[in-house]
Design an enzyme around this catalytic site. Structure first.
Site, PDB file in Angstrom:
ATOM      1  CG  ASN A  98      29.477  22.523 -31.277  1.00 38.96           C
ATOM      2  OD1 ASN A  98      28.821  21.504 -31.472  1.00 38.96           O
ATOM      3  ND2 ASN A  98      29.550  23.496 -32.140  1.00 38.96           N
ATOM      4  CG  ASP A 309      19.051  21.983 -28.535  1.00 32.91           C
ATOM      5  OD1 ASP A 309      20.253  21.695 -28.626  1.00 32.91           O
ATOM      6  OD2 ASP A 309      18.556  23.007 -29.022  1.00 32.91           O
ATOM      7  N   GLY A 328      20.715  28.414 -25.171  1.00 27.50           N
ATOM      8  CA  GLY A 328      20.571  27.023 -24.776  1.00 27.50           C
ATOM      9  C   GLY A 328      20.011  26.833 -23.387  1.00 27.50           C
TER      10      GLY A 328
END
Lengths: 427, 328
Positions: A98, A309, A328
């Site tokens: 991404n 993550d 996030g």
């Protein structure tokens, strides 16, 4: 040559847990390991490194990391990522596609790989997208991207929604033996959702993401997997509701693996408090019951991998009303310490936890990492299991300081990190 | 002589104490952070303005020299005019920020807008914003007081206070009443603020909505939830209707307006389930024929919707007076 002595070696892949030494040859490979490796029987010219009773584990393999390069260098570049990773004992990193432009073609993938090699000391394995431009409509060039070196395929923060497209992806990529990684979340059910749907979303007046949004995609993908039997990995799960589905298919003998973010193992929705945007995560933090169920799933093997993550976000993207704030948290450098919390509070065995950080992800990725076998690259983290410390925003090495656990008291810290036998980080 | 001296000291101490417990907040961001004495203090203060607003001469100088900025990111008619009038009647200089023409459209963030306004030294900012928590975020960044005039689906404290005041005046009490809130509970900040406030003041609060408009685990807020309106209305002293937003009417949350009206529209037949003296409220603006029968909405024996608007100005005057008076 180097010799690490006075250390408790934990290598789950080779079932080693003993006090001894590790001998590293001049090529940076492991030459000998175990209790029989001592100062006395070492070659004369080797450099002795005293680990002072700390443990040595294989370098961590982190399967879900976002890096800003290319396109978002102000959030994180390969150099800052590398520094952050090393301070957390992470030596191999799988990066998400991404970026801007997205990694959906050979030239961008090739550029990213070269750039990563030039700028970072850690080993970086970029993933390419499952669909062109992450749009979920047309499949990526699995074959060509595979040749150039995509370690697997995922749409990262996005999930392929269209059943026909997903069916074609499974069908086409099967012969290529591509690793498919899905972030399981139904777009329609989670549209505009900011946090877990439940007490907290009701109280804060935020649109919730129901746990069924995760389960429904896992059910669909596993149904397709039953048909095609690809290499398939669920990137992160967050809810208890998804676990029986995984259990059912594993009992049927279907082979696939599952990951979980360390955030979902260490925090729950109550921590969001009064709109703390640093805890706006994807998948969302869920209830305490979900958290406990996920820890149990690690113990009984339903979950294979713990990931950081790591999603660096600049302050501007977080200093917004909750609904608009970016999702996030930065977390690669705290992954190990937070995982050790589960050992210290007796939630889980140390060996099981280290397994989920090292050899399990390496096996899924099909790389020779996450173990201390003879001949393997000497990627090693030396960890003081008990060292107390407090997470301070200012000391974070990542370019973005959006940690979800500021001021948290930790136990256990990385003292030294080796890559290919070279000492690349020392606390 | 000595006794008198002690008595006066005691009186002084009591006065200080009373002042201290009256209201301890710099901002009014939601009902959740208020205590019962604080709520009662606001309602008591509001009472004096109810009478005042009926006078011919409606100007006070309590807030003379103070600046009030109304920062509305969502369109609003009654709340904005109510706050504007409240400020002006107290003597404040009131400015309405027309956000649709402002820098927000040019990409400025909420915080930057707030910092810009902050630099102009206002005394109180009234904010309405489409995102839950926006008022809290603003309050962290500015030096002046902030009053929340509605944030997302979360809170609309002055609406709940004016509703409570209306009930108190019309029914004489709130404690022990059965109050049913009916309609789009999920997307309603009015419902949430009222649930907190009326619960706090001792009412039995019920919510009535189709399952698709009922928030998950709403019972955790201390209410009874009903999807059957007739059951939910049973014995209610107050029926509070909520607006159904146009974009939620056709197929997305309910099949159609006519089906919604059939099951959740308040009419003369359904109101018979409630207490014979039940009163009807609505925060406005109403969709006549969608959530409420048009004749019933205007029934002076039943509907106290106009009184709500009247109380709105009084409550907001009290809030402005208390909040601006609280500044150090």
């Amino acid at each position: 040559m180097k010799l690490l002595i006075n250390t408790r070696i934990i290598d789950p892949q080779n079932n080693i847990d003993e006090v001894g030494g590790i001998l590293i040859d001049e090529n940076g490979k492991i030459k000998a390991v175990g209790k029989k490796v001592t100062k006395e029987n070492a070659p004369k010219d080797c450099k002795i490194i005293d680990c002072k009773g700390n443990i040595s584990i294989p370098g961590i393999v982190d399967m879900r990391v976002f890096v800003g390069e290319p396109g978002f260098e102000y959030k994180e570049n390969f150099r800052t990522l590398s520094e952050a990773a090393l301070s957390g004992g992470v030596t191999s990193v799988v990066t998400m596609p991404n970026t801007m432009p997205v990694i959906d073609n050979g030239s961008i993938l090739d550029f990213t790989k070269r750039r990563a090699k030039d700028k970072s000391q850690i080993k970086i394995y970029p993933l390419a997208t499952l669909t062109k431009n992450l749009e979920g409509n047309e499949m990526s060039e699995f074959g060509l991207l595979g040749i150039i070196g995509a370690i697997g395929f995922t749409d990262g923060i996005k999930c392929v929604q269209n059943n026909r497209v997903m069916d074609k992806i499974f069908n086409y990529s099967k012969n290529l033996n591509s690793l498919i990684i899905q972030f399981p979340q139904d777009n329609e059910l989670s549209a505009d959702g900011a946090i877990n749907e439940g007490d907290i979303s009701t109280r804060l007046g935020l649109k919730g993401i129901p746990d069924i949004a995760e389960k429904i995609i896992i059910e669909r993908d596993l149904s397709l997997l039953e048909l095609y039997k690809n290499r398939y990995h669920i990137s992160t799960i967050s809810s208890k509701t998804s676990l029986p589905v995984i259990e059912t298919y594993k009992k049927k003998g279907l082979e696939f693996t599952t990951g979980v973010s360390i955030n979902n193992l260490s925090l729950n929705e109550n921590d969001i408090g009064d709109f703390r945007t640093f805890l706006k995560l994807s998948p969302p933090l869920r209830t305490e019951n979900d958290r406990l169920a996920l820890i149990d799933a690690i113990k009984n093997g339903l979950i294979d991998v713990i990931v950081s993550d790591h999603k660096p976000e600049d302050e501007e993207s977080k200093r917004l009303p909750f609904q608009q704030a970016a999702t996030g948290a930065s977390g690669i450098e705290t992954l190990l310490s937070l995982t050790l919390e589960l050992y210290h509070n007796q939630s889980c065995e140390l060996k099981t936890l280290i397994k989920t950080l090292t050899c399990n992800p390496a096996k899924i990725l099909n790389i020779n990492a996450g173990n201390l076998s003879i001949g393997a690259d000497a990627d090693i983290a030396v960890v003081n299991l008990d060292k107390p410390w407090v997470i301070e925003k200012e000391k974070i090495k990542s370019k973005s300081k959006n940690t979800a656990i500021e001021k948290r008291k930790m136990q256990g810290k990385v003292e030294k990190t080796f890559i290919n036998g070279n000492l690349v980080f020392e606390a | 002589m000595q006794a008198l001296w002690f008595a006066s000291i005691e009186l002084l101490l009591m006065a200080i104490q009373k002042e201290a417990v009256k209201f301890r907040h710099k901002h009014l961001l939601g009902i959740q952070s208020l205590s019962i004495p604080e709520v009662n203090f606001i309602l008591d203060e509001s009472m004096q303005f109810v009478d005042f607003n009926k006078r011919e001469q409606k100007k006070l100088n309590i807030l003379t020299g103070k600046t009030q900025i109304n920062l509305f990111f969502e369109s609003s008619t009654r709340t904005l005019s109510s706050f504007e009038l409240a400020g002006k009647r107290l003597g404040a200089d009131v400015m309405n920020m027309n956000v649709s023409n402002s820098a927000i459209k040019k990409g400025e963030t909420l915080i930057d807008t707030a910092m810009t306004l902050n630099a102009m030294h206002p005394d109180v900012l009234i904010i309405r914003h489409q995102d839950s928590g926006a008022a809290n975020l603003l309050a962290q960044k500015v030096n002046c007081s902030v009053i929340n005039a509605g944030d997302g689906w979360r809170e609309h404290p002055t609406q709940a206070l004016l509703d409570a005041l209306t009930i108190r005046i019309k029914k004489g009490r709130i404690d022990g009443l059965r109050i049913s809130i009916c309609g789009d509970i999920m997307h309603s900040r009015v419902a949430r603020s009222n649930i907190y406030l009326l619960n706090m003041l001792g009412a039995e609060v019920r919510v009535i909505a189709p399952p698709t408009l009922m928030p998950k685990n709403i019972e955790s807020l201390g209410v009874k939830a009903f999807t059957d309106m007739n059951k939910g209305l049973e014995g209610s002293d107050i029926v509070m209707m909520l607006r159904l937003q146009t974009e939620r009417m056709q197929g997305s949350y309910v099949p159609s307006t006519r089906e919604y009206y059939e099951f959740y529209g308040l009419d003369y037949k359904k109101i018979t389930k409630a207490h014979p003296n039940a009163l009807i409220m609505h925060p406005g603006p109403m969709n006549r024929g969608v959530e409420i029968d048009t004749t019933l909405a205007d029934d002076i024996n039943r509907s106290i919707i106009k009184e709500q608007v009247e109380m709105g100005v009084a409550v907001r005057m009290a809030c402005l007076k208390i909040i601006c008076g609280n500044k150090k």
